[in-house]
Design a protein around this motif. Structure first.
Motif, mmCIF file in Angstrom:
data_model
loop_
_atom_site.group_PDB
_atom_site.id
_atom_site.type_symbol
_atom_site.label_atom_id
_atom_site.label_comp_id
_atom_site.label_asym_id
_atom_site.label_seq_id
_atom_site.Cartn_x
_atom_site.Cartn_y
_atom_site.Cartn_z
ATOM 1 N N LEU A 1 28.179 36.168 40.814
ATOM 2 C CA LEU A 1 29.282 35.826 41.713
ATOM 3 C C LEU A 1 29.913 34.451 41.419
ATOM 4 O O LEU A 1 29.296 33.590 40.798
ATOM 5 C CB LEU A 1 28.792 35.865 43.156
ATOM 6 C CG LEU A 1 28.436 37.270 43.653
ATOM 7 C CD1 LEU A 1 27.730 37.184 44.997
ATOM 8 C CD2 LEU A 1 29.670 38.141 43.775
ATOM 9 N N ASN B 1 34.542 26.956 44.532
ATOM 10 C CA ASN B 1 35.151 27.677 45.645
ATOM 11 C C ASN B 1 35.316 26.709 46.821
ATOM 12 O O ASN B 1 34.655 25.673 46.877
ATOM 13 C CB ASN B 1 34.310 28.894 46.040
ATOM 14 C CG ASN B 1 32.878 28.523 46.419
ATOM 15 O OD1 ASN B 1 32.608 28.020 47.505
ATOM 16 N ND2 ASN B 1 31.935 28.773 45.499
ATOM 17 N N ASP C 1 24.264 32.803 42.370
ATOM 18 C CA ASP C 1 24.918 33.827 41.556
ATOM 19 C C ASP C 1 23.931 34.887 41.079
ATOM 20 O O ASP C 1 24.123 36.086 41.290
ATOM 21 C CB ASP C 1 25.653 33.196 40.375
ATOM 22 C CG ASP C 1 24.809 32.192 39.603
ATOM 23 O OD1 ASP C 1 24.227 31.294 40.236
ATOM 24 O OD2 ASP C 1 24.733 32.287 38.371
ATOM 25 N N TRP D 1 21.975 36.768 44.240
ATOM 26 C CA TRP D 1 22.686 37.840 44.937
ATOM 27 C C TRP D 1 22.980 39.011 44.005
ATOM 28 O O TRP D 1 22.962 40.163 44.435
ATOM 29 C CB TRP D 1 23.963 37.306 45.569
ATOM 30 C CG TRP D 1 23.672 36.365 46.728
ATOM 31 C CD1 TRP D 1 22.437 36.058 47.237
ATOM 32 C CD2 TRP D 1 24.617 35.630 47.501
ATOM 33 N NE1 TRP D 1 22.553 35.163 48.272
ATOM 34 C CE2 TRP D 1 23.881 34.871 48.459
ATOM 35 C CE3 TRP D 1 25.996 35.502 47.478
ATOM 36 C CZ2 TRP D 1 24.494 34.038 49.386
ATOM 37 C CZ3 TRP D 1 26.615 34.658 48.392
ATOM 38 C CH2 TRP D 1 25.871 33.945 49.345
ATOM 39 N N SER D 2 23.241 38.743 42.725
ATOM 40 C CA SER D 2 23.444 39.855 41.796
ATOM 41 C C SER D 2 22.168 40.681 41.683
ATOM 42 O O SER D 2 22.220 41.911 41.517
ATOM 43 C CB SER D 2 23.871 39.339 40.419
ATOM 44 O OG SER D 2 22.797 38.712 39.733
ATOM 45 N N TYR E 1 35.398 36.584 50.426
ATOM 46 C CA TYR E 1 35.901 36.106 49.137
ATOM 47 C C TYR E 1 35.134 36.767 47.991
ATOM 48 O O TYR E 1 35.726 37.279 47.031
ATOM 49 C CB TYR E 1 35.748 34.594 49.118
ATOM 50 C CG TYR E 1 36.077 33.864 47.845
ATOM 51 C CD1 TYR E 1 37.399 33.544 47.526
ATOM 52 C CD2 TYR E 1 35.070 33.429 46.994
ATOM 53 C CE1 TYR E 1 37.700 32.815 46.376
ATOM 54 C CE2 TYR E 1 35.358 32.699 45.852
ATOM 55 C CZ TYR E 1 36.670 32.400 45.544
ATOM 56 O OH TYR E 1 36.956 31.674 44.413
ATOM 57 N N CYS E 2 33.823 36.798 48.101
ATOM 58 C CA CYS E 2 32.996 37.423 47.065
ATOM 59 C C CYS E 2 33.302 38.911 46.945
ATOM 60 O O CYS E 2 33.368 39.468 45.843
ATOM 61 C CB CYS E 2 31.514 37.232 47.374
ATOM 62 S SG CYS E 2 30.903 35.569 47.099
#
Length: 387
Positions: free
Chosen positions: A252, A257, A265, A268-269, A358-359
């Motif tokens: 992500l 941001n 990143d 969460w992936s 946003y993600c």
């Protein structure tokens, strides 16, 4: 042999670490012709030195700084998706995924530039064996629906890895033997500096971002998988995977941001990927090959600044994911369901909840980019003449 493994290394500090990985391959008889190495870097780095290192080692590869990445998107007719790759962020590993997708490599390997392989283990060979594994292995679960990848000696060291939810600590762990036959990712774990978040590092009494408590090979037992419906942290410093997972494995847009959220990143992936694996009946293999993690000293408070804006979100992201995509029959469909839930959800009760919206939009663009690259590749294949 034609290269079938794309090795992706985000680096601004120590691309020379790759010489140790190449030497490890030679020592263990692993064919370096199978590798294509993508070094993902910045315009302010010495890309000539990186290219020279690959040439001296006799390994095929390419170096992509920011300017080269922009040119790559333009060449592939995908400039509208260049925003998917943030600048000066570990999440640039996603560019490696796009490169791999566009060039049809069967396997991918993520390596961080502050790691080294253990000399006694065949690094690349072990990852490939894990991805091909079929048979009995230990499966792990807990009453909190989360598996601590450091669970095997947790009673001694008390460590929980970066990204493990605080609400899921003090879990009761259960293990049993199970049969697996469809491994799609191989997560190698790490000795020396454990991969912890800044809060846990501070609790361990370290102000230099490293943690006083260290891990060794003795802290790890047999390899294992997390049970279906359970989640675990997936760290991309030492990770191999099959091409098929790429649609559900976007790293992500962290750091760059308006909410200043960073450092989640790969975490969460990994949650997205584990959900897809659960829906599709796939497995993430954990354990060997270990790598030596030599995280450079830096302010723990600097890491905390990067992480704190996403800490509350990290407690809840997996709950959103766990309710999405149950009826999907592909990685892209699972990911689309998760992305839609995040893009359209109301997360105003959580600090920086709008970052999840946003993600979600970026995740939907990720699928669009993959479709664009696939369509472009199809157009470039010459048509077969009719008889």
């Amino acid at each position: 042999m034609t290269a079938d493994i794309c090795v992706m290394v985000p680096t601004i500090r120590n691309h020379e670490c790759m010489r140790s990985y190449f030497e490890n391959a030679r020592e263990h008889g692993f064919d370096l012709d199978r590798l294509f190495v993508v070094l993902i870097t910045e315009d302010f780095c010495d890309t000539d030195a990186m290219e020279q290192m690959l040439n001296e080692e006799g390994v095929d590869g390419a170096v992509y700084d920011g300017t080269a990445r922009e040119a790559w998107f333009e060449t592939h007719g995908a400039s509208e998706y260049s925003h998917l790759i943030p600048e000066a962020s570990h999440a640039q590993t996603s560019f490696g995924l796009l490169y791999m997708w566009a060039n049809d490599y069967e396997y991918g390997v993520f390596i961080d530039d502050d790691t080294l392989p253990h000399e006694d283990a065949d690094f690349f060979g072990t990852h490939m064996s894990n991805l091909a594994f079929e048979g009995e292995i230990e499966t792990v679960s807990s009453d909190e629906q989360w598996v601590n990848v450091l669970y095997q000696n947790e009673d001694e060291h008390g460590l929980y890895p970066r990204g493990y939810p605080y609400a899921a600590m003090d879990e009761t762990v259960s293990t049993e033997a199970t049969q697996v036959d469809d491994v799609v990712a191989s997560q190698g774990l790490w000795t020396n500096v454990p991969d912890l978040d800044a809060v846990r590092i501070l609790m361990d009494g370290d102000l230099q971002g490293q943690a006083q408590t260290r891990t060794s090979g003795e802290d790890f037992g047999d390899d294992f998988v997390a049970a279906e419906g359970q989640y675990l942290t997936v760290c991309s410093m030492n990770l191999a995977f099959r091409r098929e997972v790429i649609p559900a494995f976007y790293q992500l847009p962290m750091d760059d941001n308006e909410w200043d959220v960073g450092r989640f990143d790969d975490i969460w992936s990994g949650v997205f990927l584990k959900r897809a694996c659960g829906v599709l009946g796939k497995q993430i293999y954990n354990g060997d090959p270990l790598c030596e993690h030599n995280k450079a000293p830096r302010s723990t408070f600097s890491d905390l600044t990067n992480e704190v804006h996403g800490l509350e979100l990290n407690e809840h992201v997996w709950e959103i994911v766990d309710e999405a995509g149950a009826d999907a029959d592909s990685y892209a469909e699972v990911f689309d369901a998760i992305a839609t839930a995040m893009a359209d959800g109301d997360f105003s009760d959580w600090e920086n909840g709008a970052f999840l919206n946003y993600c979600g939009e970026f995740m939907l663009d990720w699928l669009g980019c993959l479709d664009e690259l696939e369509a472009a590749a199809t157009e470039q294949v010459p048509a077969t003449a009719d008889d």
